[in-house]
Structures are given as structure tokens and as C-alpha cells.
Enzyme design. Sequence first.
Site, PDB file in Angstrom:
ATOM      1  N   ASP A   1       0.839  -1.202   0.000  1.00 57.95           N
ATOM      2  CA  ASP A   1       0.000   0.000   0.000  1.00 57.95           C
ATOM      3  C   ASP A   1       0.875   1.253   0.000  1.00 57.95           C
ATOM      4  O   ASP A   1       2.037   1.217   0.398  1.00 57.95           O
ATOM      5  CB  ASP A   1      -0.960   0.008   1.204  1.00 57.95           C
ATOM      6  CG  ASP A   1      -0.253  -0.081   2.551  1.00 57.95           C
ATOM      7  OD1 ASP A   1       0.810  -0.723   2.627  1.00 57.95           O
ATOM      8  OD2 ASP A   1      -0.753   0.498   3.532  1.00 57.95           O
TER       9      ASP A   1
ATOM     10  N   GLU B   1       0.101  -1.075   5.923  1.00 55.27           N
ATOM     11  CA  GLU B   1       1.167  -0.532   6.773  1.00 55.27           C
ATOM     12  C   GLU B   1       0.961   0.953   6.961  1.00 55.27           C
ATOM     13  O   GLU B   1       1.167   1.494   8.033  1.00 55.27           O
ATOM     14  CB  GLU B   1       2.541  -0.796   6.142  1.00 55.27           C
ATOM     15  CG  GLU B   1       3.714  -0.595   7.123  1.00 55.27           C
ATOM     16  CD  GLU B   1       4.205   0.838   7.227  1.00 55.27           C
ATOM     17  OE1 GLU B   1       4.866   1.161   8.230  1.00 55.27           O
ATOM     18  OE2 GLU B   1       3.931   1.648   6.327  1.00 55.27           O
TER      19      GLU B   1
HETATM   20 ZN   LIG Z   1       6.693   2.253   4.166  1.00 57.48          ZN
END
Ligand SMILES: [Zn+2]
Length: 374
Positions: free
Chosen positions: A68, A132
Site C-alpha cells: 500500500d 502498513e
Molecule cells: Zn513504508
Amino acid sequence: MSTTLELAKQLIRQQSVTPDDAQCQSILIERLHALGFTVEKLPFGAVDNFWATIGNDGPLFAFAGHTDVVPTGPEANWTFPPFIPSEKDGYLYGRGTADMKGSLAAMVTACERYLANSKPRGRIGFLITSDEEGDAIDGTRKVIQLLQQRQVHIDYCLVGEPSSLHTVGDVIKIGRRGSLSAKLTIFGIQGHVAYPQLADNPIHKSLVPLRQLAETQWDQGNQAFPPTSFQISNIHGGTGANNVIPDTVNIDFNFRFSTELKVAEIKTRVEDILTEAGTQFKIQWHLSGEPFLTPAGELLTAVKESILHVCGIDTEAATTGGTSDGRFIAPTGTQVVELGPCNATIHKVDERVSMAELDRLSEVYEELMRRLLD
Ligand SMILES: [Zn+2]
């Protein structure tokens, strides 16, 4: 033509704004399947994760990374469209080039070269998430819980976060400070400013303890960590009218803390200061991550030697910067080091990575596997 560059470009074309993986993981999985990896998809909620391994015994070396990316911000501010990988003056531009699709590509091609020439005595794993940059609840944290239930222990973990400062490999991260946030409400009694004896002003009440919190030396830090820092990020109080004493004031603050302090100790010290100041308060704590530190060991030595071998520089081992998914992996007793490209443009417009450095990063990853697993 660099295959690392080609793979990085392929990933950047996927608009994987957190927590949407946008098929990035399918691209990675296809490459890993071709190498003989066993791949297990582990979706939780809206988040895609996978765990891939090759090898049956020996030490387990895992690469942890995320597909992501953070939002682009106004696309008009970018020199090139953020999801169209573009080359200029030796740099590859695009959202995620440095954080961290470049690292993902570098590690996959490093594996391809390494496995073509070697039979490792250990195992290689990939722990990849699409969560994340967002809440980080259904990503690495959940996968690690699952691996622990299955008694799978990662010996060495390389996190591909952009750790470098001026040139690839000059800085690695061997730990991170802890992050503890709080939402504090101090209570008073609402009233007319002309009749303060009938009210109790919570803003006034907050001044002494807030000043004390801001001036306290929480610790001295240690060899690996700077002193713990306390910062107030928001204060809100008042009704908007200038003749009303409000009944509450709300204060948000955050600690970035070293391994010298325990969470419980910080909480007690804060609450003692508020109590001693005679305030009526309510406090809501949120722990984003405990501090962690990877001590000297096989992984740290191998990373330093690989960087010296490929880049010709002595790396600096730091604990600065924000948190990373290393915080979920290190508490299981895994040695964790973060090594990735330069971080100067991460989360900014015109995020970019030097194409030569991307290749060098891939060489360092390959050298590292050789040193750990040959
Ligand atoms: Zn990162």
C-alpha cells in the site's frame, strides 16, 4: 534493461492507496510461485496479506514489506502523474517508488538471482501486507499472531522501509522508539466570566500540569536512543463565546519513548502530575508501539558487511524516525533490521528513487542472503 526497474514500474502502475492492494500482491505472488515458493494468502477484513516461504529447514530469513501507498495529494502538484512510472535524470518517479515498491521489486529480483545460483541452507520468507500506511491492525500484526500460533519463528527479518539518508545503505534502522498517545480531558464548571467564583475554569487548571509535563526530563535516553520526548499536539477548550468559562478542556499529546521507560511508568508519572495539581481529569491512552532494539547479532553483522561489500560504505545504525511494522515482529524475539532506499521524498509529491540505487539495493539484499543462508 533492469528487471528490478521493470517490476517496480509494474507495481507503481497499481493504484494501491492504503489499504487497497490493487493486485500488487498477485504480481509478486506470480514471481514467487515461479521460484518455487509456497504462498498462503491471508486476507483480514479489507486488507490483503500473504506469507510465502521456500526451504524446509534451517534459519528463517524473512523480508517484510507493504504494497500500500499513502494518498498522492493534489495530482496537479506532481511533475508526472503519480501512478504512471516516469524516468527523469536517473530517477524513477511515482507514488511508492521509495516507500516501498522499489524495495519489494529489489527483493524479488534478488531472490531470483540468488536462488538461480545457490542452494540455501535456510529458509526464505516474504511477509507482505497492504495495511502498513493505514491502521496497521489487519496487516503484519495479524500475520505475526498467526505465525506465532503455528510456532513459526522468524530468525532474521529485513524490513524494506526507506532507511537511507543520502545514498543507499548509509543508514539502517535497528530499532524504533515507542509511541504512546493520550487524549486528556480536564474538567471544571461552566459559568459566566464575570462570576468566576461560581465557576471553575479548566483551562486555568490545566496550565500548571501541562507546563510541568512539557518541562519534565523523562529520561536521558541511552546509547541507542535519544531522550524520550513529550509533545502536545492539540488543545481545545471553550464554547466560542468570550464571556463563558467552559466546563472542559481537551488536550492530545504523544510520547516518543526510549527503552529506558516502560509504558506503565509513563502513565503513572503523567497521572501523578495531574493529580498533584488538583485537577479532575479523564485520560484515554493509546499505545501504537513499544520501543524495540535489535542488539548486535548475526543479522546486524551480515547487513553491515553486505553494505560495505556492495556499496563500499560503513553504515550507521539508527533508531530515529517514525514507527514501522518492525514493532510487531521484534517482540517475538526476531532480529529486525530496516534497510531500503533514500527517504527524502517519501509521502511527498514527486516521490522518487534513484534507478542506480534500486539496482544496488537489490545487490545488497542478494549479498545479505548469501551471507546468512549459504
Ligand atoms: Zn513504508
